[in-house]
Design a protein around this motif. Structure first.
Motif: not given
Length: 90
Positions: A48, A44-45, A51-52
């Protein structure tokens, strides 16, 4: 229809155990579950952060596109020979 189908899919392993192997994810030892939780948190990290990074690259691309359009318009206003053709296409 999907709300009715979800519990059937989830409990089908227990209801029809001759067709499926028994549920194994929820019957793991505590240390195995902790390892899976750490791996899921890491995934998940990583997602994320990806995505960023992609979002920031898209923002930078938009800023550069607008800057190019502005400089093209300025060049067209100053009478550059190539600029009017580019300014009318934008």
């Amino acid at each position: 229809m999907g709300c009715v189908n979800l519990p059937i899919i989830k409990f089908s392993v227990d209801w029809w155990n001759t067709l499926h192997q028994p549920a194994s994810v929820f019957r793991l030892a505590a240390d195995d579950r902790a390892g899976i939780a750490v791996a899921a948190a890491g995934d998940a990290l990583a997602f994320t952060l990806l995505f960023l990074a992609l979002h920031l690259m898209a923002i930078r691309n938009e800023i550069l596109r607008r800057r190019l359009a502005r400089l093209t318009m300025i060049a067209a206003a100053e009478g550059d020979s190539l600029a009017p053709r580019l300014a009318t296409e934008a």
